[in-house]
Design a protein around this motif. Structure first.
Motif, PDB file in Angstrom:
ATOM      1  N   ARG A 236       0.448  -1.053  -0.285  1.00  0.00           N
ATOM      2  CA  ARG A 236      -0.042   0.107  -0.549  1.00  0.00           C
ATOM      3  C   ARG A 236       0.647   0.946  -0.201  1.00  0.00           C
ATOM      4  O   ARG A 236       0.123   2.266  -0.535  1.00  0.00           O
ATOM      5  N   LYS A 237       1.955   0.987  -0.233  1.00  0.00           N
ATOM      6  CA  LYS A 237       3.138   2.281   0.137  1.00  0.00           C
ATOM      7  C   LYS A 237       2.803   2.618  -1.642  1.00  0.00           C
ATOM      8  O   LYS A 237       3.270   2.247  -2.112  1.00  0.00           O
ATOM      9  N   ASP A 238       3.522   3.931  -1.882  1.00  0.00           N
ATOM     10  CA  ASP A 238       4.512   4.238  -2.927  1.00  0.00           C
ATOM     11  C   ASP A 238       5.344   3.623  -3.185  1.00  0.00           C
ATOM     12  O   ASP A 238       6.546   3.724  -2.321  1.00  0.00           O
ATOM     13  N   LYS A 239       5.325   3.363  -4.773  1.00  0.00           N
ATOM     14  CA  LYS A 239       6.455   2.383  -5.049  1.00  0.00           C
ATOM     15  C   LYS A 239       7.594   3.523  -5.081  1.00  0.00           C
ATOM     16  O   LYS A 239       9.041   2.707  -5.093  1.00  0.00           O
ATOM     17  N   SER A 240       7.646   4.743  -4.893  1.00  0.00           N
ATOM     18  CA  SER A 240       8.570   5.363  -5.343  1.00  0.00           C
ATOM     19  C   SER A 240       9.205   4.919  -3.993  1.00  0.00           C
ATOM     20  O   SER A 240      10.293   5.478  -3.859  1.00  0.00           O
ATOM     21  N   ASN A 241       8.467   5.266  -2.279  1.00  0.00           N
ATOM     22  CA  ASN A 241       9.573   5.144  -1.450  1.00  0.00           C
ATOM     23  C   ASN A 241       9.682   3.231  -0.994  1.00  0.00           C
ATOM     24  O   ASN A 241       9.464   3.201   0.135  1.00  0.00           O
ATOM     25  N   ILE A 242       9.970   2.353  -1.603  1.00  0.00           N
ATOM     26  CA  ILE A 242       9.621   1.459  -1.178  1.00  0.00           C
ATOM     27  C   ILE A 242      11.497   0.801  -2.121  1.00  0.00           C
ATOM     28  O   ILE A 242      11.860   1.085  -3.145  1.00  0.00           O
ATOM     29  N   SER A 243      12.514  -0.039  -1.027  1.00  0.00           N
ATOM     30  CA  SER A 243      13.911   0.549  -1.733  1.00  0.00           C
ATOM     31  C   SER A 243      13.770  -1.279  -2.222  1.00  0.00           C
ATOM     32  O   SER A 243      12.843  -2.028  -1.996  1.00  0.00           O
ATOM     33  N   GLU A 244      14.850  -1.513  -3.056  1.00  0.00           N
ATOM     34  CA  GLU A 244      14.546  -3.258  -3.384  1.00  0.00           C
ATOM     35  C   GLU A 244      14.738  -4.107  -2.624  1.00  0.00           C
ATOM     36  O   GLU A 244      14.615  -4.916  -2.251  1.00  0.00           O
ATOM     37  N   ASN A 245      15.811  -3.553  -1.701  1.00  0.00           N
ATOM     38  CA  ASN A 245      16.017  -4.765   0.136  1.00  0.00           C
ATOM     39  C   ASN A 245      14.601  -4.435   0.012  1.00  0.00           C
ATOM     40  O   ASN A 245      14.181  -5.710   0.532  1.00  0.00           O
ATOM     41  N   GLU A 246      13.581  -3.913   0.468  1.00  0.00           N
ATOM     42  CA  GLU A 246      12.428  -4.128   0.779  1.00  0.00           C
ATOM     43  C   GLU A 246      11.940  -4.866   0.361  1.00  0.00           C
ATOM     44  O   GLU A 246      11.116  -5.874   1.084  1.00  0.00           O
ATOM     45  N   TYR A 247      11.692  -4.859  -0.741  1.00  0.00           N
ATOM     46  CA  TYR A 247      10.763  -5.370  -1.677  1.00  0.00           C
ATOM     47  C   TYR A 247      11.532  -7.081  -1.298  1.00  0.00           C
ATOM     48  O   TYR A 247      10.477  -8.317  -1.585  1.00  0.00           O
ATOM     49  N   ARG A 248      12.433  -7.506  -1.732  1.00  0.00           N
ATOM     50  CA  ARG A 248      13.561  -8.604  -1.429  1.00  0.00           C
ATOM     51  C   ARG A 248      12.794  -9.108   0.284  1.00  0.00           C
ATOM     52  O   ARG A 248      12.256 -10.305  -0.003  1.00  0.00           O
ATOM     53  N   GLU A 249      13.057  -8.266   1.107  1.00  0.00           N
ATOM     54  CA  GLU A 249      12.882  -8.824   2.541  1.00  0.00           C
ATOM     55  C   GLU A 249      11.279  -9.180   2.963  1.00  0.00           C
ATOM     56  O   GLU A 249      11.234 -10.017   3.334  1.00  0.00           O
ATOM     57  N   PHE A 250      10.405  -8.052   1.993  1.00  0.00           N
ATOM     58  CA  PHE A 250       9.256  -8.747   2.254  1.00  0.00           C
ATOM     59  C   PHE A 250       8.421  -9.642   1.069  1.00  0.00           C
ATOM     60  O   PHE A 250       7.808 -10.716   2.141  1.00  0.00           O
ATOM     61  N   TYR A 251       9.047 -10.374   0.441  1.00  0.00           N
ATOM     62  CA  TYR A 251       9.021 -11.642  -0.525  1.00  0.00           C
ATOM     63  C   TYR A 251       9.620 -12.583   0.403  1.00  0.00           C
ATOM     64  O   TYR A 251       8.333 -13.439   0.650  1.00  0.00           O
ATOM     65  N   LYS A 252      10.662 -12.209   0.977  1.00  0.00           N
ATOM     66  CA  LYS A 252      11.548 -14.433   1.587  1.00  0.00           C
ATOM     67  C   LYS A 252      10.263 -14.167   3.141  1.00  0.00           C
ATOM     68  O   LYS A 252      10.211 -15.023   3.400  1.00  0.00           O
ATOM     69  N   ASN A 253       9.805 -12.890   3.161  1.00  0.00           N
ATOM     70  CA  ASN A 253       9.077 -13.121   4.451  1.00  0.00           C
ATOM     71  C   ASN A 253       7.696 -13.518   4.560  1.00  0.00           C
ATOM     72  O   ASN A 253       7.112 -14.494   5.124  1.00  0.00           O
ATOM     73  N   LEU A 254       7.078 -13.431   3.132  1.00  0.00           N
ATOM     74  CA  LEU A 254       6.141 -13.503   2.946  1.00  0.00           C
ATOM     75  C   LEU A 254       5.582 -14.526   2.963  1.00  0.00           C
ATOM     76  O   LEU A 254       4.921 -16.125   2.758  1.00  0.00           O
ATOM     77  N   PHE A 255       6.748 -15.252   1.618  1.00  0.00           N
ATOM     78  CA  PHE A 255       6.727 -16.299   0.734  1.00  0.00           C
ATOM     79  C   PHE A 255       7.561 -17.518   1.899  1.00  0.00           C
ATOM     80  O   PHE A 255       7.791 -18.970   1.088  1.00  0.00           O
ATOM     81  N   LYS A 256       8.518 -17.629   2.819  1.00  0.00           N
ATOM     82  CA  LYS A 256       9.664 -18.301   3.329  1.00  0.00           C
ATOM     83  C   LYS A 256      10.279 -18.838   2.109  1.00  0.00           C
ATOM     84  O   LYS A 256       9.853 -20.231   1.993  1.00  0.00           O
ATOM     85  N   ASP A 257      10.755 -18.329   2.115  1.00  0.00           N
ATOM     86  CA  ASP A 257      12.013 -18.262   0.680  1.00  0.00           C
ATOM     87  C   ASP A 257      12.857 -17.648   1.363  1.00  0.00           C
ATOM     88  O   ASP A 257      13.018 -16.855   1.267  1.00  0.00           O
ATOM     89  N   SER A 258      13.906 -18.337   1.293  1.00  0.00           N
ATOM     90  CA  SER A 258      15.494 -17.458   1.427  1.00  0.00           C
ATOM     91  C   SER A 258      15.931 -17.334   0.393  1.00  0.00           C
ATOM     92  O   SER A 258      17.380 -16.843   1.014  1.00  0.00           O
ATOM     93  N   PHE A 259      16.242 -17.965  -0.661  1.00  0.00           N
ATOM     94  CA  PHE A 259      15.718 -16.782  -2.238  1.00  0.00           C
ATOM     95  C   PHE A 259      15.528 -15.747  -2.124  1.00  0.00           C
ATOM     96  O   PHE A 259      14.218 -15.920  -2.493  1.00  0.00           O
ATOM     97  N   ASP A 260      16.306 -14.413  -3.128  1.00  0.00           N
ATOM     98  CA  ASP A 260      16.153 -13.725  -3.491  1.00  0.00           C
ATOM     99  C   ASP A 260      15.315 -13.241  -4.711  1.00  0.00           C
ATOM    100  O   ASP A 260      15.160 -14.451  -5.703  1.00  0.00           O
ATOM    101  N   PRO A 261      13.557 -13.295  -4.728  1.00  0.00           N
ATOM    102  CA  PRO A 261      13.038 -12.994  -6.523  1.00  0.00           C
ATOM    103  C   PRO A 261      14.086 -12.546  -7.429  1.00  0.00           C
ATOM    104  O   PRO A 261      14.705 -11.166  -7.786  1.00  0.00           O
TER     105      PRO A 261
END
Length: 626
Positions: A236-261
């Protein structure tokens, strides 16, 4: 005071039936109760925030909003408390007692024979979310006080979910509502702090209100309130305010994956259908990727609250490797908020999501080909299911396909159809391909001989799904697809038209020899021909253009389907020394043995097996010894 006396009110006669329907029929997952109660608490807080804009006194000096959950193992209770707007006595009767209205009978009748659209409109009108608490509770107590009212106006509501409920005034210092569940004996596993916190994180991790659980620190012998949810929804945050690392960490936490997308797609859609989507392409495929019955990981949220996995409803099966979520308030849920109704909005959403994924993959292939190659290497074989499954997006899928080729030295599938067409020979009106069991078999196939001599590129297809896929792909940029294992690939190509006259004249000259060969193999072949297009091999087998190919026959056999025997056209290399030797043999037995041996060689190359391998070995040994 008279008002402080407990009032015992009788439910209408239909309420038992309705509660039974809700507890045992509407809900398939008992964990839903905590989601519904937390959603109610969050709504109460947000309602207070809105109303307090015009009346700040409702805050009662407390501005820090939170939802507190505590467990009492001794008394076997779970408490969910918020400091939101709260309820007056009339509010409680209206909100929790709606179920007792005389309209219950109409609702029960309505739920049986009304259309889905009208059923959807009933959500929230009968206290359905709140009453999910009776899935796990033998008794429910509600304590509430409306913000801005006197502490003496607190209300206590109590029910066992059977024939009656009681209500009375009771002093309550804090505004807001507390729901106390007396847990059934067979549901006492919910009194585990870790179990309940995991359920809360699953459903309510991203609502914007902090959820705190009473926690015991045994080392320091103290209790404290620990926040267990993130209380933020990254999507729900603006894309311009989200870092690539935030996307990666969110993905790994939500989908229980140890690898970056590898890649992600974040979009907000407005208009007739409003939703936010956040989708990821993982870098590693899951173990069960090839199980077509296995759902993917695509989650539906409503106002940050997790509802369910909807992979099978909004993502086509050939994109099941995509992981993501949708946050929407416009999709039609059934009354329990567990089932997504199959209405026109869902179909439109699936089409939009599919198109967005395919367009994003196309852009990735153009702008970041190295990343797209990673996607293809991991999930290309799944994408190949698309042309057969999704006619409306077939052209987009075809653009994404990658192949091995005779113009590429290794087996990696890197060649697009656009590249193939760009470097095709002048006047070439077909896209040539060959299917085989593996890359080595394809690379060394006798079918390639004449195409190598003519410097014509051939796509090499060796995944199990390739033969099936090619039945649904007919042309690209005006060029038809042509399997070089079909006999018409020899006879109808304008690039090699010069060779056709040679083949025809050869058959006239060698007619007696061809007749002898056909007599030996009459039960196994359709016809026999001479050709000058083979180089290394003495012969090759080809199927008729309208007949099932060898690869398709193997595909059907592998899944237990019976396949009629294939009769091939047998092509002999007029310039090969073995053919020249056989032509000179006068002894019919020896001639027959040689013909059957080279036929079985070609059959072994074409099919990958022989029915009687032992006899084949015996024939070879006898010929070698002589």
């Amino acid at each position: 005071m008279e008002e402080t006396k407990k009032e015992v009110l009788q439910f209408q006669s239909e309420v038992k039936q309705l509660l039974g329907l809700m507890v045992y029929s509407l809900y398939s997952n008992r964990d839903i109760f905590i989601r519904e109660l937390i959603s109610n608490a969050s709504d109460a807080i947000n309602k207070l925030k809105f109303i307090a804009i015009s009346d700040s006194s409702l805050y009662e000096k407390e501005h820090d909003f939170e939802i507190r959950i505590s467990l009492d193992k001794k008394n076997k209770t779970i408490s969910i408390r918020d400091n939101g707007i709260g309820m007056s006595k009339s509010d409680i009767i209206k909100n929790l007692g709606t179920i007792a209205k005389s309209g219950t009978k109409e609702f029960l009748k309505f739920s049986k024979d009304c259309d889905k659209k009208n059923i959807n409109q009933l959500i929230g009108q009968f206290g359905v979310g709140f009453y999910s608490s009776f899935i796990v509770s033998k008794k429910v107590i509600v304590k509430s006080r409306l913000a801005g009212s006197e502490r003496s106006q607190g209300v206590l509501w109590e029910s066992e979910g059977t024939g009656e409920y009681s209500i009375k005034y009771e002093d309550k210092v804090d505004r807001g509502t507390e729901v106390i569940l007396h847990v059934k004996e067979d549901q006492e596993d919910l009194l585990s702090h870790s179990k309940l916190s995991n359920i809360i994180k699953r459903y309510s991790n991203h609502i914007d209100i902090p959820i705190k659980m009473k926690t015991v620190d045994r080392r320091e012998n103290r209790t404290f309130w620990k926040q267990i949810n993130l209380a933020t929804a990254l999507w729900r945050k603006d894309k311009s305010n989200i870092s690539e690392n935030e996307y990666r960490e969110f993905y790994k936490n939500l989908f229980k994956d140890s690898f970056d997308p590898i890649f992600w797609m974040h979009n907000k859609v407005e208009g007739t259908q409003e939703y936010i989507s956040l989708m990821f392409i993982p870098s590693k495929s899951s173990i069960d990727l090839w199980n077509r019955e296995k759902k993917g990981s695509f989650y539906l949220y409503v106002r940050r609250v997790f509802i369910k996995d909807i992979s099978d409803q909004v993502v086509p099966n050939y994109l099941r490797f995509i992981r993501g979520l949708i946050d929407s308030e416009h999709l039609s849920l059934n009354i329990s908020r567990e089932i997504l109704q199959k209405d026109e909005n869902v179909r439109k959403l699936k089409k939009q999501i599919t198109r967005r994924i395919l367009n994003s993959l196309e852009m990735l292939s153009k702008n970041h080909p190295e990343k797209y190659q990673m996607v293809w290497d991991g999930f290309g074989s799944v994408l190949k299911e698309g042309p057969a499954e999704d006619i409306s997006h077939k052209s987009s899928i075809i653009n994404l396909l990658r192949f091995s080729s005779t113009f590429v030295e290794d087996e990696q599938q890197t060649v697009s159809l656009r590249e193939y067409c760009d470097r095709a020979e002048k006047g070439q009106n077909k896209i040539y391909y060959l299917t085989a069991d593996n890359y080595i078999s394809a690379k060394k196939s006798p079918h390639l001989d004449c195409f190598k001599n003519q410097n014509i590129e051939v796509l090499l297809l060796y995944d199990r799904i390739d033969e099936w896929m090619m039945n649904y792909i007919f042309e690209f940029r005006g060029k038809e697809f042509q399997s070089i294992s079909k006999n018409d690939s020899f006879l109808e190509d304008t690039v090699t038209q010069r060779k056709n006259d040679i083949i025809i004249s050869d058959e006239k000259i060698f007619q007696p020899f061809l007749k002898r060969v056909k007599m030996v193999l009459e039960k196994d072949i359709k016809d026999v021909h001479m050709t000058c297009r083979l180089e290394k091999y003495p012969c090759v087998l080809k199927t008729d253009k309208n007949e099932m190919s060898s690869q398709m026959a193997k595909l059907f056999s592998s899944v237990g389907q019976s396949v009629p025997p294939i009769k091939y056209d047998f092509f002999l290399n007029r310039s090969h020394p073995i053919i020249n030797k056989i032509m000179k043999i006068e002894d019919e037995n020896l001639f027959s043995r040689w013909v059957k041996t080279i036929f079985n060689q070609a059959l072994l190359i074409e099919q990958g097996y022989l029915k009687d391998v032992n006899q084949f070995i015996i024939d070879i040994n006898q010929l070698l010894s002589s």
